[in-house]
Design a protein around this motif. Structure first.
Motif, short mmCIF file in Angstrom:
data_model
loop_
_atom_site.label_atom_id
_atom_site.label_comp_id
_atom_site.label_asym_id
_atom_site.label_seq_id
_atom_site.Cartn_x
_atom_site.Cartn_y
_atom_site.Cartn_z
N LYS A 59 0.83 -0.84 0.20
CA LYS A 59 -0.07 0.32 0.15
C LYS A 59 0.90 1.34 -0.17
O LYS A 59 0.83 2.23 -0.56
N THR A 62 2.04 1.29 -4.26
CA THR A 62 1.26 2.06 -4.81
C THR A 62 0.20 3.35 -4.40
O THR A 62 -0.05 4.36 -5.65
N ASP A 63 0.74 3.74 -3.19
CA ASP A 63 -0.34 5.12 -2.65
C ASP A 63 0.94 6.40 -3.60
O ASP A 63 0.73 7.43 -3.52
N SER A 64 2.19 5.71 -3.15
CA SER A 64 3.29 6.90 -3.55
C SER A 64 3.27 7.28 -4.80
O SER A 64 2.93 7.92 -5.79
N ALA A 65 2.83 5.57 -5.84
CA ALA A 65 3.25 5.55 -6.81
C ALA A 65 1.70 6.40 -7.97
O ALA A 65 1.65 6.49 -8.57
N PHE A 66 0.29 5.95 -7.19
CA PHE A 66 -1.05 6.28 -7.68
C PHE A 66 -0.73 7.75 -6.66
O PHE A 66 -1.89 8.41 -7.07
N HIS A 67 0.19 8.73 -6.54
CA HIS A 67 -0.61 9.56 -5.64
C HIS A 67 -1.78 9.53 -4.82
O HIS A 67 -2.66 10.65 -4.87
N GLU A 68 -1.67 8.26 -3.86
CA GLU A 68 -3.22 8.56 -3.11
C GLU A 68 -2.36 8.66 -1.72
O GLU A 68 -1.27 8.23 -1.47
N HIS A 71 0.23 10.41 0.22
CA HIS A 71 0.91 11.38 -1.08
C HIS A 71 -0.14 11.82 -1.83
O HIS A 71 0.28 12.32 -2.99
#
Length: 73
Positions: A59, A62-68, A71
């Motif tokens: 998570k 993916t939060d970093s990669a998808f700006h979620e 992030h």
């Protein structure tokens, strides 16, 4: 000329890192398909904790990669 060389070096390192990520993802997908090597009849809370740890680490990625999550913009 130097700028072109720097870009080529950066591209080579980028491609190598991407290949490493692709390998890790393929290994994780295979492990997941095999229930993370856990026998479903023998699953215990230790297995749950391990899987929750894996999920929390993914998570973060993916939060970093998808700006979620933390992030989010």
């Amino acid at each position: 000329m130097k700028r072109r060389r720097d870009n080529n070096e950066a591209l080579a390192v980028f491609i190598a890192n991407k290949a490493g990520i692709d390998t890790m993802l393929a290994r994780l997908a295979a492990l997941s398909a095999n229930h993370f090597d856990a026998d479903p009849a023998s699953v215990n809370w230790g297995h749950v904790g391990t899987l929750e740890f894996y999920a929390s680490q993914l998570k973060r990625i993916t939060d970093s990669a998808f700006h979620e999550g933390e992030h989010a913009e």
